[in-house]
Design a protein around this motif. Structure first.
Motif, short mmCIF file in Angstrom:
data_model
loop_
_atom_site.label_atom_id
_atom_site.label_comp_id
_atom_site.label_asym_id
_atom_site.label_seq_id
_atom_site.Cartn_x
_atom_site.Cartn_y
_atom_site.Cartn_z
N THR A 23 0.84 -1.20 0.00
CA THR A 23 0.00 0.00 0.00
C THR A 23 0.88 1.25 0.00
O THR A 23 2.04 1.22 0.42
CB THR A 23 -0.93 0.04 1.23
N ILE A 24 0.30 2.34 -0.43
CA ILE A 24 0.99 3.63 -0.39
C ILE A 24 1.37 3.98 1.06
O ILE A 24 2.51 4.38 1.31
CB ILE A 24 0.14 4.75 -1.04
N PRO A 25 0.45 3.81 2.05
CA PRO A 25 0.87 4.09 3.43
C PRO A 25 2.05 3.22 3.89
O PRO A 25 2.94 3.71 4.59
CB PRO A 25 -0.39 3.80 4.25
N SER A 38 16.48 12.36 6.98
CA SER A 38 15.71 13.36 7.73
C SER A 38 14.50 13.84 6.92
O SER A 38 13.51 14.29 7.47
CB SER A 38 16.59 14.54 8.11
N TYR A 39 14.59 13.74 5.59
CA TYR A 39 13.49 14.17 4.73
C TYR A 39 12.66 12.96 4.31
O TYR A 39 13.22 11.94 3.89
CB TYR A 39 14.01 14.90 3.49
N LYS A 40 11.35 13.06 4.41
CA LYS A 40 10.49 11.96 4.01
C LYS A 40 9.52 12.42 2.92
O LYS A 40 8.91 13.47 3.04
CB LYS A 40 9.73 11.42 5.22
N GLN A 41 9.39 11.59 1.89
CA GLN A 41 8.46 11.90 0.81
C GLN A 41 7.02 11.82 1.30
O GLN A 41 6.69 11.00 2.14
CB GLN A 41 8.61 10.88 -0.33
N ASN A 42 6.17 12.65 0.70
CA ASN A 42 4.74 12.52 0.92
C ASN A 42 4.15 11.77 -0.28
O ASN A 42 4.89 11.35 -1.18
CB ASN A 42 4.09 13.89 1.15
N ILE A 43 2.84 11.60 -0.31
CA ILE A 43 2.20 10.84 -1.39
C ILE A 43 2.49 11.46 -2.75
O ILE A 43 2.87 10.76 -3.70
CB ILE A 43 0.67 10.74 -1.15
N SER A 44 2.34 12.76 -2.86
CA SER A 44 2.57 13.44 -4.13
C SER A 44 4.00 13.23 -4.63
O SER A 44 4.21 12.87 -5.79
CB SER A 44 2.27 14.93 -3.97
N LEU A 110 -4.95 11.59 -9.90
CA LEU A 110 -4.60 10.37 -9.19
C LEU A 110 -4.06 10.69 -7.80
O LEU A 110 -4.47 10.10 -6.80
CB LEU A 110 -3.55 9.57 -9.99
N ILE A 111 -3.16 11.66 -7.73
CA ILE A 111 -2.56 12.06 -6.45
C ILE A 111 -3.64 12.58 -5.50
O ILE A 111 -3.67 12.21 -4.33
CB ILE A 111 -1.44 13.10 -6.65
N GLU A 112 -4.55 13.40 -6.00
CA GLU A 112 -5.64 13.92 -5.15
C GLU A 112 -6.46 12.77 -4.58
O GLU A 112 -6.81 12.78 -3.39
CB GLU A 112 -6.54 14.87 -5.96
N TYR A 113 -6.76 11.78 -5.40
CA TYR A 113 -7.53 10.62 -4.94
C TYR A 113 -6.75 9.84 -3.88
O TYR A 113 -7.31 9.46 -2.84
CB TYR A 113 -7.87 9.70 -6.13
N LEU A 114 -5.45 9.61 -4.13
CA LEU A 114 -4.63 8.84 -3.19
C LEU A 114 -4.47 9.57 -1.85
O LEU A 114 -4.50 8.94 -0.79
CB LEU A 114 -3.26 8.53 -3.80
N ILE A 115 -4.32 10.88 -1.90
CA ILE A 115 -4.23 11.66 -0.66
C ILE A 115 -5.54 11.53 0.13
O ILE A 115 -5.53 11.29 1.34
CB ILE A 115 -3.88 13.14 -0.94
N ASP A 116 -6.66 11.67 -0.58
CA ASP A 116 -7.96 11.55 0.08
C ASP A 116 -8.13 10.16 0.71
O ASP A 116 -8.66 10.03 1.82
CB ASP A 116 -9.07 11.80 -0.95
N LYS A 117 -7.64 9.15 0.05
CA LYS A 117 -7.79 7.76 0.49
C LYS A 117 -6.81 7.39 1.61
O LYS A 117 -7.16 6.62 2.50
CB LYS A 117 -7.54 6.85 -0.72
N PHE A 118 -5.56 7.90 1.54
CA PHE A 118 -4.50 7.37 2.38
C PHE A 118 -3.87 8.34 3.38
O PHE A 118 -3.05 7.92 4.20
CB PHE A 118 -3.38 6.79 1.52
N ASN A 120 -5.13 9.90 6.00
CA ASN A 120 -5.51 9.61 7.39
C ASN A 120 -4.72 8.45 7.98
O ASN A 120 -4.18 8.59 9.08
CB ASN A 120 -7.02 9.35 7.51
N PRO A 121 -4.64 7.29 7.31
CA PRO A 121 -3.81 6.21 7.87
C PRO A 121 -2.35 6.65 8.07
O PRO A 121 -1.74 6.30 9.08
CB PRO A 121 -3.91 5.09 6.84
N ILE A 122 -1.82 7.42 7.15
CA ILE A 122 -0.44 7.90 7.28
C ILE A 122 -0.31 8.81 8.49
O ILE A 122 0.59 8.65 9.31
CB ILE A 122 0.03 8.59 5.98
N ASP A 123 -1.22 9.77 8.62
CA ASP A 123 -1.19 10.69 9.76
C ASP A 123 -1.32 9.94 11.09
O ASP A 123 -0.73 10.34 12.09
CB ASP A 123 -2.31 11.74 9.66
N ASN A 124 -2.10 8.85 11.08
CA ASN A 124 -2.31 8.06 12.30
C ASN A 124 -1.22 7.01 12.52
O ASN A 124 -1.31 6.22 13.47
CB ASN A 124 -3.68 7.36 12.24
#
Length: 156
Positions: A23-25, A38-44, A110-118, A120-124
């Motif tokens: 999964t993306i998360p 020290s730097y971590k990629q985000n979904i985008s 696609l990125i907008e959809y993936l951010i919307d979907k994933f 929250n799990p990443i933040d949690n």
């Protein structure tokens, strides 16, 4: 020779185990186990990185075992399409054809959809989707010990 990116290593090692994708998360969360990072990629950033890769094609498709989308090294049998990047064709990131209406025609959609979907799990910090075929919904959990061992082995 160019050093492989963390997500390329994870997807290759997962495939070597005879498994499909991650999964993306899971991919995003794995960065917590990289040394000197020290730097971590985000979904985008991850999606744009995949699109610019030249190692292999990645396909995002629905996984019925986890009831969510996974990213995997594309298999020939994957029925897919290629979202455009800035109205230009690309061939490094494909998406399951059955979800074209969800994902849209462009990498941006696609990125907008993936951010919307994933997001929250990443933040949690619940990066791992547990097999959950009976509930028909994804069950997000923190990394298990097995997940952590796999990730650490990948990054050695």
């Amino acid at each position: 020779m160019k050093q492989k990116k963390y997500w390329e290593i994870l997807l290759e090692k997962h495939r070597e185990k005879g498994k499909d994708g991650l999964t993306i998360p899971f991919i995003i969360g794995s960065q917590n186990y990289l040394e000197n990072n020290s730097y971590k990629q985000n979904i985008s950033e991850l999606i744009y990185d995949i699109v610019s890769s030249n190692l292999f094609e990645v396909c995002i498709r629905y996984c019925i075992t986890t009831n969510t989308f996974i990213a995997e090294i594309r298999k020939e049998k994957n029925g897919c399409y290629y979202p455009k990047i800035d109205n230009n064709e690309q061939n490094k990131l494909s998406v399951g054809i059955y979800h074209k209406t969800d994902f849209g025609e462009s990498i941006k959609e696609l990125i907008e959809y993936l951010i919307d979907k994933f997001q929250n799990p990443i933040d949690n910090k619940t990066y791992s989707a547990e097999p959950n075929t009976y509930e028909r919904t994804v069950q997000w959990n923190e990394f298990s010990e097995k997940d952590k061992i796999f990730i650490k082995k990948c990054f050695k």
